[in-house]
Design a protein around this motif. Structure first.
Motif, PDB file in Angstrom:
ATOM      1  N   GLU A 219       0.831  -1.206   0.000  1.00  0.00           N
ATOM      2  CA  GLU A 219       0.000   0.000   0.000  1.00  0.00           C
ATOM      3  C   GLU A 219       0.864   1.254   0.000  1.00  0.00           C
ATOM      4  O   GLU A 219       0.633   2.183  -0.786  1.00  0.00           O
ATOM      5  N   ASP A 220       1.875   1.287   0.855  1.00  0.00           N
ATOM      6  CA  ASP A 220       2.767   2.444   0.916  1.00  0.00           C
ATOM      7  C   ASP A 220       3.542   2.624  -0.388  1.00  0.00           C
ATOM      8  O   ASP A 220       3.735   3.749  -0.853  1.00  0.00           O
TER       9      ASP A 220
ATOM     10  N   MET B 204       1.275   4.133  -3.042  1.00  0.00           N
ATOM     11  CA  MET B 204       1.048   5.561  -2.771  1.00  0.00           C
ATOM     12  C   MET B 204       2.280   6.389  -3.134  1.00  0.00           C
ATOM     13  O   MET B 204       2.171   7.456  -3.733  1.00  0.00           O
TER      14      MET B 204
ATOM     15  N   GLY C 106       2.873   6.962  -6.988  1.00  0.00           N
ATOM     16  CA  GLY C 106       1.858   7.638  -7.780  1.00  0.00           C
ATOM     17  C   GLY C 106       0.671   6.802  -8.199  1.00  0.00           C
ATOM     18  O   GLY C 106      -0.058   7.187  -9.107  1.00  0.00           O
ATOM     19  N   HIS C 107       0.444   5.692  -7.561  1.00  0.00           N
ATOM     20  CA  HIS C 107      -0.692   4.831  -7.897  1.00  0.00           C
ATOM     21  C   HIS C 107      -1.803   4.979  -6.863  1.00  0.00           C
ATOM     22  O   HIS C 107      -2.374   3.999  -6.389  1.00  0.00           O
ATOM     23  N   GLN C 108      -2.128   6.231  -6.532  1.00  0.00           N
ATOM     24  CA  GLN C 108      -3.132   6.493  -5.511  1.00  0.00           C
ATOM     25  C   GLN C 108      -4.509   5.970  -5.899  1.00  0.00           C
ATOM     26  O   GLN C 108      -5.257   5.493  -5.047  1.00  0.00           O
ATOM     27  N   ALA C 109      -4.834   6.037  -7.179  1.00  0.00           N
ATOM     28  CA  ALA C 109      -6.151   5.570  -7.624  1.00  0.00           C
ATOM     29  C   ALA C 109      -6.316   4.077  -7.358  1.00  0.00           C
ATOM     30  O   ALA C 109      -7.382   3.636  -6.905  1.00  0.00           O
ATOM     31  N   HIS C 110      -5.271   3.306  -7.591  1.00  0.00           N
ATOM     32  CA  HIS C 110      -5.333   1.872  -7.319  1.00  0.00           C
ATOM     33  C   HIS C 110      -5.450   1.614  -5.816  1.00  0.00           C
ATOM     34  O   HIS C 110      -6.183   0.727  -5.392  1.00  0.00           O
ATOM     35  N   THR C 111      -4.733   2.416  -5.041  1.00  0.00           N
ATOM     36  CA  THR C 111      -4.790   2.269  -3.590  1.00  0.00           C
ATOM     37  C   THR C 111      -6.198   2.534  -3.081  1.00  0.00           C
ATOM     38  O   THR C 111      -6.721   1.783  -2.252  1.00  0.00           O
ATOM     39  N   VAL C 112      -6.812   3.571  -3.585  1.00  0.00           N
ATOM     40  CA  VAL C 112      -8.177   3.907  -3.159  1.00  0.00           C
ATOM     41  C   VAL C 112      -9.154   2.815  -3.580  1.00  0.00           C
ATOM     42  O   VAL C 112     -10.036   2.427  -2.797  1.00  0.00           O
TER      43      VAL C 112
END
Length: 102
Positions: free
Chosen positions: A23-24, A27, A30-36
């Motif tokens: 997860e970290d 984030m 730059g893969h925040q969308a996948h994390t969300v």
């Protein structure tokens, strides 16, 4: 009643730890969308399992639901980190990508 719940929730923490820092990593890279998406999916899984298991098994069912959701979340983050970054973040061998290293 508390001892089985604590035991189950501890297994959930072990599952989260086994997933490493996927997860970290997502984030930070730059893969925040996948994390969300993964976090939302795992929250929905937790809610769904809790709605099913809590009336049937009470507090122990709720703890089991959260443990299952934590394990699913860990697997999803490890797989996403491997697919998006090429890095394996779990413990042990990379069984998802068919790693042949010892």
């Amino acid at each position: 009643v508390a001892a089985p719940c604590i035991s189950l929730l501890s297994l959930g923490l072990v599952a989260r730890a086994a997933g490493g820092h996927g997860e970290d990593l997502l984030m930070a890279l730059g893969h925040q969308a996948h994390t969300v998406r993964i976090a939302t999916l795992s929250a929905l899984v937790a809610l769904g399992l809790a709605f099913i298991a809590t009336p049937l098994f009470g507090l122990t069912g709720a703890a089991a639901a959260m443990t299952c959701a934590a394990a699913i979340r860990s697997v999803l983050f490890v797989r996403a980190a491997r697919r998006l970054t090429g890095l394996y973040t779990g413990i042990g061998r990379d069984t998802f990508a068919g790693d042949k290293s010892p």
